[in-house]
Scaffold this motif. Structure first.
Motif, PDB file in Angstrom:
ATOM      1  N   SER A  43       8.694  -4.479  -9.614  1.00  0.00           N
ATOM      2  CA  SER A  43       9.482  -4.541  -8.274  1.00  0.00           C
ATOM      3  C   SER A  43       9.371  -3.276  -7.638  1.00  0.00           C
ATOM      4  O   SER A  43       8.836  -2.471  -8.167  1.00  0.00           O
ATOM      5  CB  SER A  43      11.101  -4.720  -8.625  1.00  0.00           C
ATOM      6  OG  SER A  43      11.321  -3.864  -9.619  1.00  0.00           O
ATOM      7  N   LEU A  44       9.636  -3.243  -6.519  1.00  0.00           N
ATOM      8  CA  LEU A  44       9.549  -2.158  -5.548  1.00  0.00           C
ATOM      9  C   LEU A  44      10.891  -1.203  -5.850  1.00  0.00           C
ATOM     10  O   LEU A  44      11.750  -1.686  -6.094  1.00  0.00           O
ATOM     11  CB  LEU A  44       9.555  -2.469  -4.027  1.00  0.00           C
ATOM     12  CG  LEU A  44       8.479  -3.473  -3.752  1.00  0.00           C
ATOM     13  CD1 LEU A  44       8.752  -3.869  -2.064  1.00  0.00           C
ATOM     14  CD2 LEU A  44       6.996  -2.627  -3.478  1.00  0.00           C
ATOM     15  N   VAL A  45      10.476   0.275  -5.760  1.00  0.00           N
ATOM     16  CA  VAL A  45      11.443   1.107  -5.995  1.00  0.00           C
ATOM     17  C   VAL A  45      12.473   1.056  -4.916  1.00  0.00           C
ATOM     18  O   VAL A  45      11.897   0.847  -3.604  1.00  0.00           O
ATOM     19  CB  VAL A  45      10.736   2.473  -6.127  1.00  0.00           C
ATOM     20  CG1 VAL A  45      11.746   3.591  -6.296  1.00  0.00           C
ATOM     21  CG2 VAL A  45       9.783   2.644  -7.357  1.00  0.00           C
ATOM     22  N   SER A  46      13.645   1.099  -5.091  1.00  0.00           N
ATOM     23  CA  SER A  46      14.414   1.156  -3.900  1.00  0.00           C
ATOM     24  C   SER A  46      14.447   2.350  -2.954  1.00  0.00           C
ATOM     25  O   SER A  46      14.284   3.273  -3.279  1.00  0.00           O
ATOM     26  CB  SER A  46      16.116   1.246  -4.561  1.00  0.00           C
ATOM     27  OG  SER A  46      16.789   1.443  -3.385  1.00  0.00           O
ATOM     28  N   ARG A  47      14.413   1.908  -1.622  1.00  0.00           N
ATOM     29  CA  ARG A  47      14.279   2.740  -0.728  1.00  0.00           C
ATOM     30  C   ARG A  47      15.274   3.997  -0.647  1.00  0.00           C
ATOM     31  O   ARG A  47      15.057   4.941  -0.118  1.00  0.00           O
ATOM     32  CB  ARG A  47      14.460   2.317   0.741  1.00  0.00           C
ATOM     33  CG  ARG A  47      13.127   1.377   1.122  1.00  0.00           C
ATOM     34  CD  ARG A  47      13.130   0.757   2.360  1.00  0.00           C
ATOM     35  NE  ARG A  47      11.972  -0.055   2.978  1.00  0.00           N
ATOM     36  CZ  ARG A  47      10.946   0.575   3.681  1.00  0.00           C
ATOM     37  NH1 ARG A  47      11.223   1.800   3.878  1.00  0.00           N
ATOM     38  NH2 ARG A  47      10.072  -0.239   3.867  1.00  0.00           N
ATOM     39  N   SER A  48      16.298   3.870  -1.418  1.00  0.00           N
ATOM     40  CA  SER A  48      17.266   4.758  -1.569  1.00  0.00           C
ATOM     41  C   SER A  48      17.080   5.843  -2.498  1.00  0.00           C
ATOM     42  O   SER A  48      17.750   6.893  -2.618  1.00  0.00           O
ATOM     43  CB  SER A  48      18.732   4.111  -2.094  1.00  0.00           C
ATOM     44  OG  SER A  48      18.632   3.522  -3.232  1.00  0.00           O
ATOM     45  N   LEU A  49      16.061   5.671  -3.206  1.00  0.00           N
ATOM     46  CA  LEU A  49      15.510   6.604  -4.216  1.00  0.00           C
ATOM     47  C   LEU A  49      14.122   7.320  -3.825  1.00  0.00           C
ATOM     48  O   LEU A  49      13.409   6.769  -2.944  1.00  0.00           O
ATOM     49  CB  LEU A  49      15.141   5.999  -5.341  1.00  0.00           C
ATOM     50  CG  LEU A  49      16.074   4.980  -6.314  1.00  0.00           C
ATOM     51  CD1 LEU A  49      15.683   4.346  -7.189  1.00  0.00           C
ATOM     52  CD2 LEU A  49      17.499   6.009  -6.787  1.00  0.00           C
ATOM     53  N   PRO A  50      14.126   8.694  -4.276  1.00  0.00           N
ATOM     54  CA  PRO A  50      12.963   9.582  -3.769  1.00  0.00           C
ATOM     55  C   PRO A  50      11.703   9.082  -4.224  1.00  0.00           C
ATOM     56  O   PRO A  50      11.629   8.505  -5.363  1.00  0.00           O
ATOM     57  CB  PRO A  50      13.343  10.850  -4.603  1.00  0.00           C
ATOM     58  CG  PRO A  50      14.901  10.781  -4.926  1.00  0.00           C
ATOM     59  CD  PRO A  50      15.364   9.498  -5.189  1.00  0.00           C
ATOM     60  N   GLY A  51      10.716   9.048  -3.343  1.00  0.00           N
ATOM     61  CA  GLY A  51       9.585   8.819  -3.904  1.00  0.00           C
ATOM     62  C   GLY A  51       8.995   7.053  -3.715  1.00  0.00           C
ATOM     63  O   GLY A  51       8.151   6.606  -4.017  1.00  0.00           O
ATOM     64  N   ALA A  52      10.301   6.324  -3.033  1.00  0.00           N
ATOM     65  CA  ALA A  52       9.967   5.108  -2.828  1.00  0.00           C
ATOM     66  C   ALA A  52       8.980   4.689  -1.895  1.00  0.00           C
ATOM     67  O   ALA A  52       8.261   3.585  -2.027  1.00  0.00           O
ATOM     68  CB  ALA A  52      11.455   4.378  -2.362  1.00  0.00           C
ATOM     69  N   VAL A  53       8.711   5.580  -0.903  1.00  0.00           N
ATOM     70  CA  VAL A  53       7.735   5.424   0.287  1.00  0.00           C
ATOM     71  C   VAL A  53       6.726   6.275   0.047  1.00  0.00           C
ATOM     72  O   VAL A  53       7.095   7.678   0.323  1.00  0.00           O
ATOM     73  CB  VAL A  53       8.451   5.316   1.709  1.00  0.00           C
ATOM     74  CG1 VAL A  53       7.282   4.912   2.925  1.00  0.00           C
ATOM     75  CG2 VAL A  53       9.562   4.073   1.630  1.00  0.00           C
ATOM     76  N   VAL A 108       0.743  -1.186   0.100  1.00  0.00           N
ATOM     77  CA  VAL A 108       0.042   0.134   0.072  1.00  0.00           C
ATOM     78  C   VAL A 108       0.638   1.328   0.136  1.00  0.00           C
ATOM     79  O   VAL A 108       0.494   2.104  -0.618  1.00  0.00           O
ATOM     80  CB  VAL A 108      -1.032   0.059   1.286  1.00  0.00           C
ATOM     81  CG1 VAL A 108      -1.412   1.477   1.423  1.00  0.00           C
ATOM     82  CG2 VAL A 108      -1.972  -0.872   1.074  1.00  0.00           C
ATOM     83  N   ASP A 109       1.862   1.439   0.703  1.00  0.00           N
ATOM     84  CA  ASP A 109       2.731   2.306   0.808  1.00  0.00           C
ATOM     85  C   ASP A 109       4.210   2.497   0.065  1.00  0.00           C
ATOM     86  O   ASP A 109       5.034   3.192   0.552  1.00  0.00           O
ATOM     87  CB  ASP A 109       3.039   2.610   2.273  1.00  0.00           C
ATOM     88  CG  ASP A 109       3.604   1.477   2.925  1.00  0.00           C
ATOM     89  OD1 ASP A 109       3.930   0.319   2.370  1.00  0.00           O
ATOM     90  OD2 ASP A 109       3.978   1.497   4.231  1.00  0.00           O
ATOM     91  N   ARG A 110       4.142   1.577  -0.609  1.00  0.00           N
ATOM     92  CA  ARG A 110       5.775   1.440  -1.617  1.00  0.00           C
ATOM     93  C   ARG A 110       5.388   1.770  -2.983  1.00  0.00           C
ATOM     94  O   ARG A 110       4.256   1.436  -3.525  1.00  0.00           O
ATOM     95  CB  ARG A 110       6.266   0.136  -1.379  1.00  0.00           C
ATOM     96  CG  ARG A 110       6.732  -0.175  -0.201  1.00  0.00           C
ATOM     97  CD  ARG A 110       7.993   0.936   0.526  1.00  0.00           C
ATOM     98  NE  ARG A 110       8.835   0.941  -0.589  1.00  0.00           N
ATOM     99  CZ  ARG A 110       9.800   0.172  -0.723  1.00  0.00           C
ATOM    100  NH1 ARG A 110      10.106  -1.054   0.151  1.00  0.00           N
ATOM    101  NH2 ARG A 110      10.880   0.249  -1.471  1.00  0.00           N
TER     102      ARG A 110
END
Length: 251
Positions: A175-185, A166-168
């Motif tokens: 695939s999920l956007v890497s948490r290191s990138l803007p907008g991932a969460v 829901v929040d990613r």
């Protein structure tokens, strides 16, 4: 009527405040994944979260990871598969032992963090995880749709529940956007409710780049360590129900 399971990763935050947040989230979700020592959690937190889930009638799963508390399991680790398998087995069995003492059945398993993301693309890792399920007697695996985990689960005769977040944010390949990138969460609750609806009703999601892709799922994750997690969970669930989605634990 379309239906969806709501799950949350719990037992990850320390102390009384962590258990209080878990208790609030467990009032909303229908299944949960309990951290069992790899990235977070210990015997005290596991026993407490098991009791909370039992008393709330919430289905329980194990949430093991790479043995990496320092990095919260969000770093891919280079280690022999035999060592990883032993670590995962130890984590799951630790939870199962405590669960038995509390009168709880560990129904499913969901890998955490980097292990989840890496196994989705890696046949050896996904095979290792499915071997752990087989050896510990767990028959249900949560993971990304259309992944190596899904393929290996089928080979092992396991039930696979495809999971959406829901929040990613998502990439074009699902695939999920890497948490290191803007907008991932996602931070905007309205965006979370819209994404939850799209996943639950049509099995589709908008990617970070704006493209809409197919992502059929049977369970949605509401992260327990997100700021405002309990209120977000209530809002998302209420929106799903209002829009004609049955929120129901997997059978």
């Amino acid at each position: 009527m379309p239906q969806i399971d709501l799950n949350s990763d719990i037992g990850e935050l320390e102390g009384d405040a962590g258990r209080a947040l878990d208790a609030e989230i467990l009032k909303t979700v229908t299944s949960c994944n309990i951290a069992c020592g790899g990235h977070a959690g210990d015997d005290v937190s596991m026993a407490a979260t098991l009791r909370l889930a039992r008393d709330g009638g919430i289905l329980v799963g194990a949430h093991p990871s790479y043995p990496d508390k320092e990095g919260f399991g969000r770093r891919a680790m280079e280690m022999p598969l035999s060592e990883l398998k032993q670590s995962l087995t130890d984590q799951v069995r630790a939870l199962q032992t405590l669960a038995a003492a509390e009168g709880v059945s560990v129904r499913h398993m969901k890998p955490h963090g980097a292990l989840y993301n890496e196994a989705a693309k890696s046949q050896p890792l996904s095979e290792c995880i499915c071997d752990v399920l087989t050896e510990t007697g767990i028959s249900v695996l949560f993971g990304p749709p259309n992944s190596k985990l899904e393929t290996e689960a089928e080979k092992h005769g396991l039930r696979f529940l495809a999971e959406g977040f829901v929040d990613r944010a998502y990439e074009a390949d699902g695939s999920l956007v890497s948490r290191s990138l803007p907008g991932a969460v996602h931070k905007d609750v309205s965006l979370m409710t819209d994404q939850a609806m799209a996943l639950a009703r049509s099995g589709e999601v908008n990617t970070l780049a704006g493209k809409r892709i197919s992502l059929p799922v049977q369970t949605l994750c509401l992260h327990g360590d997100t700021s405002g997690a309990a209120e977000i969970a209530r809002t998302v669930k209420a929106h799903l129900i209002d829009q004609g989605i049955e929120v129901k634990a997997y059978a």
